[in-house]
Scaffold this motif. Structure first.
Motif, mmCIF file in Angstrom:
data_model
loop_
_atom_site.group_PDB
_atom_site.id
_atom_site.type_symbol
_atom_site.label_atom_id
_atom_site.label_comp_id
_atom_site.label_asym_id
_atom_site.label_seq_id
_atom_site.Cartn_x
_atom_site.Cartn_y
_atom_site.Cartn_z
ATOM 1 N N UNK A 1 -29.697 40.803 19.878
ATOM 2 C CA UNK A 1 -30.749 39.982 20.459
ATOM 3 C C UNK A 1 -30.338 38.533 20.657
ATOM 4 N N UNK A 2 -29.155 38.176 20.205
ATOM 5 C CA UNK A 2 -28.627 36.842 20.494
ATOM 6 C C UNK A 2 -27.109 36.889 20.415
ATOM 7 N N UNK A 3 -26.478 35.996 21.150
ATOM 8 C CA UNK A 3 -25.035 35.790 21.070
ATOM 9 C C UNK A 3 -24.796 34.287 21.084
ATOM 10 N N UNK A 4 -24.171 33.785 20.048
ATOM 11 C CA UNK A 4 -23.835 32.375 19.961
ATOM 12 C C UNK A 4 -22.325 32.222 20.076
ATOM 13 N N UNK A 5 -21.874 31.271 20.898
ATOM 14 C CA UNK A 5 -20.451 31.157 21.194
ATOM 15 C C UNK A 5 -20.125 29.745 21.671
ATOM 16 N N UNK A 6 -18.875 29.306 21.545
ATOM 17 C CA UNK A 6 -18.469 28.006 22.091
ATOM 18 C C UNK A 6 -18.511 28.019 23.622
ATOM 19 N N UNK A 7 -18.680 26.854 24.199
ATOM 20 C CA UNK A 7 -18.785 26.735 25.649
ATOM 21 C C UNK A 7 -17.556 27.275 26.377
ATOM 22 N N UNK A 8 -16.427 27.286 25.696
ATOM 23 C CA UNK A 8 -15.189 27.730 26.336
ATOM 24 C C UNK A 8 -15.126 29.245 26.519
ATOM 25 N N UNK A 9 -16.058 29.978 25.934
ATOM 26 C CA UNK A 9 -16.064 31.451 26.026
ATOM 27 C C UNK A 9 -17.035 31.930 27.104
ATOM 28 N N UNK A 10 -16.799 33.129 27.582
ATOM 29 C CA UNK A 10 -17.693 33.810 28.531
ATOM 30 C C UNK A 10 -17.896 33.004 29.820
ATOM 31 N N UNK A 11 -16.808 32.699 30.483
ATOM 32 C CA UNK A 11 -16.882 31.981 31.753
ATOM 33 C C UNK A 11 -16.943 32.905 32.964
ATOM 34 N N UNK A 12 -16.865 34.220 32.743
ATOM 35 C CA UNK A 12 -16.815 35.161 33.862
ATOM 36 C C UNK A 12 -17.779 36.317 33.638
ATOM 37 N N UNK A 13 -19.057 36.007 33.525
ATOM 38 C CA UNK A 13 -20.087 37.015 33.270
ATOM 39 C C UNK A 13 -20.421 37.770 34.561
ATOM 40 N N UNK A 14 -20.392 39.101 34.552
ATOM 41 C CA UNK A 14 -20.849 39.862 35.729
ATOM 42 C C UNK A 14 -22.347 39.645 35.982
ATOM 43 N N UNK A 15 -22.825 40.130 37.108
ATOM 44 C CA UNK A 15 -24.234 39.954 37.476
ATOM 45 C C UNK A 15 -25.137 40.959 36.765
ATOM 46 N N UNK A 16 -25.049 40.969 35.445
ATOM 47 C CA UNK A 16 -25.902 41.848 34.659
ATOM 48 C C UNK A 16 -27.368 41.467 34.849
#
Length: 301
Positions: free
Chosen positions: A156-171
């Protein structure tokens, strides 16, 4: 400058119970130290609640053909409008308390790149929370009495540094699969997947699915098939908290305790890596024989 930016795309505030639990959740976020809140979308009542609670509201989130917000757009808007080093996408029915911020700080001190998640405590609630002094201890006691720690499936949540997950698909938000992909992506990039369940209480306020067509769970929604396609197939949406690489316990990282479910999952991943050259349906039969499939169906329900 806040340490964490929480961002979420709440449901419309038209259903009285949904409106109540979302107000409970967002209010709890505003009481956290070192946190800013961004609410995304133009659902009914959202602008009003954002103004009332003094949080940032960004209405122009991209949507699919059915009008449901896209997670890629949510991430982009949060990134562009955040002053924080840490981002956290969170469902709008989750109540947070100060232990959440403390765990985020500890994880950030220990690792440069990571994703932080946890199991949730499900909680039946029928009235607004009273946020007067000492509300956290009263809530913790009530939640423990109900004793509904959710299975290690669904996040129900994901916490991460700004440098992560820069290429999220159109979920598509509110449908199954994208949250599992988040764990798969972290494992693919060799980022630590940190389970903070032993150190934090995250409270999910139970609700029905009347906001979805036919009142059916998001697992049965057609948009879920699109999420599965974007994730790269069924194998990539099998990832759950069982696939965490670390646990955060007393401010330190530890290896997750081995359980029968965790052992079965590791064996499955090993078999998938060995038989990678076979068609997905055949790999599924090898990696998940019927006796395992029954166990995992119970886990994902």
């Amino acid at each position: 400058m806040p340490l964490i930016t929480l961002f979420s795309a709440p449901k419309p505030f038209t259903n009285p119970h949904i409106a109540m639990i979302q107000r409970n959740a967002i209010t709890s976020w505003t009481l956290l130290p070192d946190v800013e809140v961004i609410l995304l979308g133009e659902e009914a009542g959202l602008a009003e609640i954002a103004k009332e609670l003094g949080v940032k509201h960004l209405p122009n989130v991209a949507r699919n053909a059915n009008g449901t917000p896209l997670i890629s757009s949510m991430f982009q808007l949060a990134r562009e409008n955040s002053n924080s080093d840490l981002l956290c996408i969170i469902n709008a029915d989750m109540i947070l308390m100060p232990d959440f911020v403390e765990n985020a700080k500890q994880a950030a001190r220990l690792k440069e790149k990571f994703v932080l998640l946890s199991q949730r405590w499900d909680y039946d609630i029928t009235s607004p929370l009273d946020f007067s002094a000492g509300w956290e201890s009263g809530l913790r006691e009530s939640v423990r009495k109900q004793n509904q720690l959710h299975r290690p499936a669904g996040s129900d949540f994901f916490l991460f540094p700004k440098s992560c997950y820069n290429d999220i698909p159109n979920f598509i938000i509110g449908r199954a699969g994208w949250d599992n992909w988040m764990i798969y992506k972290a494992r693919l990039e060799n980022w630590p997947v940190i389970d903070c369940t032993p150190s934090v209480m995250i409270v999910h306020q139970n609700h029905d699915y009347s906001h979805l067509p036919g009142g059916r769970s998001h697992y049965d929604h057609p948009d879920t098939n699109e999420n599965i396609r974007l994730a790269g197939g069924q194998a990539n949406i099998r990832y759950t908290i069982l696939d965490s690489t670390h646990q955060l316990v007393d401010g330190k990282l530890a290896s997750p305790k081995m359980t029968s479910l965790r052992f079965t999952r590791r064996l499955e991943l090993m078999l998938r890596s060995i038989f990678f050259f076979l068609p997905e349906a055949m790999i599924e039969n090898i990696a998940r024989p019927k006796r395992w499939q029954k166990r995992f169906k119970k886990l994902f329900k």
